[in-house]
Design a protein around this motif. Structure first.
Motif, PDB file in Angstrom:
ATOM      1  N   PRO A  45       0.586  -1.214   0.046  1.00 18.19           N
ATOM      2  CA  PRO A  45      -0.112   0.034  -0.091  1.00 18.19           C
ATOM      3  C   PRO A  45       0.948   1.320  -0.104  1.00 18.19           C
ATOM      4  CG  PRO A  45       0.198  -0.943   2.156  1.00 18.19           C
ATOM      5  CD  PRO A  45       0.813  -1.977   1.215  1.00 18.19           C
ATOM      6  N   ALA A  46       0.289   2.205  -0.505  1.00  9.57           N
ATOM      7  CA  ALA A  46       0.890   3.516  -0.544  1.00  9.57           C
ATOM      8  C   ALA A  46       0.341   4.761   0.153  1.00  9.57           C
ATOM      9  CB  ALA A  46       1.026   4.201  -2.045  1.00  9.57           C
ATOM     10  N   THR A  47       1.084   5.575   0.568  1.00 15.25           N
ATOM     11  CA  THR A  47       0.476   6.677   1.373  1.00 15.25           C
ATOM     12  C   THR A  47       0.934   7.950   0.739  1.00 15.25           C
ATOM     13  OG1 THR A  47       0.564   5.603   3.632  1.00 15.25           O
ATOM     14  CG2 THR A  47       0.377   8.129   3.833  1.00 15.25           C
ATOM     15  N   PRO A  48       0.696   8.355  -0.174  1.00 15.87           N
ATOM     16  CA  PRO A  48       0.822   9.629  -1.043  1.00 15.87           C
ATOM     17  C   PRO A  48       0.648  10.808  -0.372  1.00 15.87           C
ATOM     18  CG  PRO A  48      -0.391   7.911  -2.216  1.00 15.87           C
ATOM     19  CD  PRO A  48      -0.681   7.624  -1.017  1.00 15.87           C
TER      20      PRO A  48
ATOM     21  N   LEU B 217      -2.713   7.552  -9.363  1.00 13.89           N
ATOM     22  CA  LEU B 217      -2.622   7.088  -7.723  1.00 13.89           C
ATOM     23  C   LEU B 217      -3.817   6.092  -7.800  1.00 13.89           C
ATOM     24  CD1 LEU B 217      -2.089  10.472  -5.884  1.00 13.89           C
ATOM     25  CD2 LEU B 217      -0.468   8.604  -6.084  1.00 13.89           C
TER      26      LEU B 217
ATOM     27  N   THR C 280      -3.802   2.635  -1.634  1.00  7.28           N
ATOM     28  CA  THR C 280      -3.772   3.651  -0.780  1.00  7.28           C
ATOM     29  C   THR C 280      -4.183   3.532   0.615  1.00  7.28           C
ATOM     30  OG1 THR C 280      -5.398   5.221  -1.325  1.00  7.28           O
ATOM     31  CG2 THR C 280      -3.168   5.375  -2.775  1.00  7.28           C
TER      32      THR C 280
ATOM     33  N   ILE D 214      -4.615   9.412   1.317  1.00 10.83           N
ATOM     34  CA  ILE D 214      -4.019  10.279   0.516  1.00 10.83           C
ATOM     35  C   ILE D 214      -3.828  11.599   1.210  1.00 10.83           C
ATOM     36  CG2 ILE D 214      -3.876  11.727  -1.612  1.00 10.83           C
ATOM     37  CD1 ILE D 214      -5.090   9.370  -2.932  1.00 10.83           C
TER      38      ILE D 214
ATOM     39  N   SER E 182       3.180   0.699   4.682  1.00  3.90           N
ATOM     40  CA  SER E 182       2.910   1.595   3.486  1.00  3.90           C
ATOM     41  C   SER E 182       4.233   2.339   3.002  1.00  3.90           C
ATOM     42  CB  SER E 182       1.625   2.441   3.716  1.00  3.90           C
ATOM     43  OG  SER E 182       1.978   3.409   4.499  1.00  3.90           O
TER      44      SER E 182
END
Length: 163
Positions: A44-47, A61, A66, A69, A100
C-alpha cells in the motif's frame, strides 16, 4: 544497461570498495499508474502532495492501493518546507499503516517534506516527479526551514523516482 543504471544501487568499485546509491531506479513512463503499481509490487502507498499535484495524478494514484492520500495544503495554509510541515507528515505516517510506502507527489517542497519525514522514521519512499526543473529529487539532503532558519537536513533519497 544505460550509464545511469550503472550508477544506481550498489555497485562494486574498481578499487574493490562498494559504493551505494539509495536511489535504485529512475523511470520516465507514459503510464505512471502502471509504473507506480509495479514499483509498489502490491504494497500500500501513502501519497503526499499539494492540491495541484494530487489533482493532476488522481488517475495514476487510482491504480494503487492507498492507506490515505494526504494534501499537505489541507486547511488552506500555504505549504512551506519547514519543521511544522515535516512534523505533520511524520504524525500522519505514524498514524498510517507502517507497511505503507510514502510517495511524494510533487517537486521541491513536497519532496523535501516527505523525504525528511520518511528519513526520520527510517522508511523508504518513492518520488513522483512533477517538475523537470527541480534538481533535488535524489539529493541526500532536504532543504527545511527549522525555527526560522533555512537548513539542509541529512535525508535518505527515494528508492525510486517516477516521472
Amino acid at each position: 544497461m544505460s550509464a545511469l543504471d550503472r550508477l544506481l544501487g550498489s555497485t562494486p568499485c574498481g578499487c574493490g570498495a562498494c559504493r551505494s546509491v539509495a536511489t535504485e531506479r529512475i523511470e520516465i513512463s507514459d503510464d505512471l499508474g502502471a509504473a507506480l503499481a509495479g514499483t509498489l509490487a502490491g504494497r500500500p502507498a501513502t501519497p503526499f502532495g499539494d492540491t495541484r499535484t494530487l489533482a493532476a495524478c488522481r488517475e495514476p494514484l487510482g491504480a494503487v492501493r492507498t492507506v490515505a492520500i494526504h494534501d499537505l495544503e489541507s486547511g488552506g495554509a500555504a505549504l512551506h518546507a519547514d519543521d511544522a510541515a515535516v512534523e505533520r507528515a511524520v504524525a500522519l505516517l505514524e498514524k498510517d499503516d507502517a507497511g505503507s510506502v510514502p510517495v511524494a507527489v510533487g517537486s521541491g517542497t513536497v519532496n523535501d517534506v516527505v523525504k525528511a519525514a520518511a528519513h526520520r522514521l527510517g522508511r523508504p519512499y518513492v518520488a513522483v516527479a512533477t517538475a523537470a526543473s527541480m534538481n533535488g529529487y535524489t539529493s541526500a539532503v532536504a532543504a527545511i526551514t527549522v525555527a526560522g532558519l533555512k537548513s539542509t537536513l541529512p535525508s535518505t533519497p527515494p528508492r525510486v523516482v517516477l516521472a
